[in-house]
Motif scaffolding. Structure first.
Motif, PDB file in Angstrom:
ATOM      1  N   LEU A  91     -19.392 -12.365  14.417  1.00 58.54           N
ATOM      2  CA  LEU A  91     -18.892 -11.239  13.633  1.00 58.54           C
ATOM      3  C   LEU A  91     -18.143 -10.239  14.499  1.00 58.54           C
ATOM      4  CD1 LEU A  91     -21.979 -10.659  11.313  1.00 58.54           C
ATOM      5  CD2 LEU A  91     -19.761 -11.655  10.654  1.00 58.54           C
ATOM      6  N   SER A  92     -18.692  -9.943  15.659  1.00 59.16           N
ATOM      7  CA  SER A  92     -18.071  -8.968  16.561  1.00 59.16           C
ATOM      8  C   SER A  92     -16.719  -9.447  17.074  1.00 59.16           C
ATOM      9  CB  SER A  92     -19.019  -8.712  17.734  1.00 59.16           C
ATOM     10  OG  SER A  92     -18.409  -7.881  18.685  1.00 59.16           O
ATOM     11  N   TYR A  93     -16.653 -10.698  17.519  1.00 55.47           N
ATOM     12  CA  TYR A  93     -15.407 -11.224  18.045  1.00 55.47           C
ATOM     13  C   TYR A  93     -14.357 -11.384  16.950  1.00 55.47           C
ATOM     14  CZ  TYR A  93     -18.355 -12.205  22.107  1.00 55.47           C
ATOM     15  OH  TYR A  93     -19.219 -12.090  23.165  1.00 55.47           O
ATOM     16  N   ALA A  94     -14.797 -11.698  15.736  1.00 55.37           N
ATOM     17  CA  ALA A  94     -13.857 -11.814  14.615  1.00 55.37           C
ATOM     18  C   ALA A  94     -13.228 -10.454  14.324  1.00 55.37           C
ATOM     19  CB  ALA A  94     -14.567 -12.371  13.384  1.00 55.37           C
ATOM     20  N   ARG A  95     -14.017  -9.404  14.391  1.00 58.65           N
ATOM     21  CA  ARG A  95     -13.491  -8.048  14.144  1.00 58.65           C
ATOM     22  C   ARG A  95     -12.483  -7.632  15.193  1.00 58.65           C
ATOM     23  NH1 ARG A  95     -18.717  -5.637  13.913  1.00 58.65           N
ATOM     24  NH2 ARG A  95     -19.685  -6.732  12.214  1.00 58.65           N
ATOM     25  N   ARG A  96     -12.656  -8.143  16.390  1.00 65.71           N
ATOM     26  CA  ARG A  96     -11.752  -7.787  17.504  1.00 65.71           C
ATOM     27  C   ARG A  96     -10.523  -8.669  17.549  1.00 65.71           C
ATOM     28  NH1 ARG A  96     -16.294  -7.221  22.222  1.00 65.71           N
ATOM     29  NH2 ARG A  96     -17.461  -5.544  21.238  1.00 65.71           N
ATOM     30  N   GLY A  97     -10.432  -9.606  16.598  1.00 61.45           N
ATOM     31  CA  GLY A  97      -9.272 -10.485  16.536  1.00 61.45           C
ATOM     32  C   GLY A  97      -9.322 -11.632  17.528  1.00 61.45           C
TER      33      GLY A  97
ATOM     34  N   ASP B  82     -11.280 -14.210  17.131  1.00 65.36           N
ATOM     35  CA  ASP B  82     -11.780 -15.391  16.424  1.00 65.36           C
ATOM     36  C   ASP B  82     -10.779 -15.891  15.424  1.00 65.36           C
ATOM     37  OD1 ASP B  82     -14.029 -16.807  16.988  1.00 65.36           O
ATOM     38  OD2 ASP B  82     -15.153 -16.053  15.290  1.00 65.36           O
TER      39      ASP B  82
END
Length: 90
Positions: free
Chosen positions: A82-88, A90
């Motif tokens: 979830l965290s890495y997806a929010r940071r773009g 993922d």
């Protein structure tokens, strides 16, 4: 005769729990989790939570320890995904 059942449970729990460690380390190091299926992670976490509850009800320490550790690993993977997806990433 020595009862082997608790030891079999401990070894099985250790091996299945330790299997999550390489994925946690790799995901943390690469800072991306795009190849991980969120559905699989969530289903594993919920399944292990149910095993933990079951282990608690029957007082099975190896089941409790193994699932507590595994839940921590897979919850960590979910958080990283979830965290890495929010940071773009993922």
């Amino acid at each position: 005769m020595i009862a082997l059942t608790p030891y079999i449970g401990l070894v099985a729990g250790f091996l299945t729990s330790a299997a999550a460690i390489p994925q946690v380390i790799k995901t943390y190091r690469t800072k991306h989790a795009r190849d991980l299926s969120m559905w699989q992670l969530v289903m594993l976490d919920v399944g292990m939570l149910l095993w933990l509850i079951y282990g608690w009800q029957i007082g099975d320490r190896p089941l409790i320890w193994a699932n507590t550790f595994s839940i921590a690993c897979y919850t960590g993977l979910i958080a990283m995904k979830l965290s890495y997806a929010r940071r773009g990433r993922d």
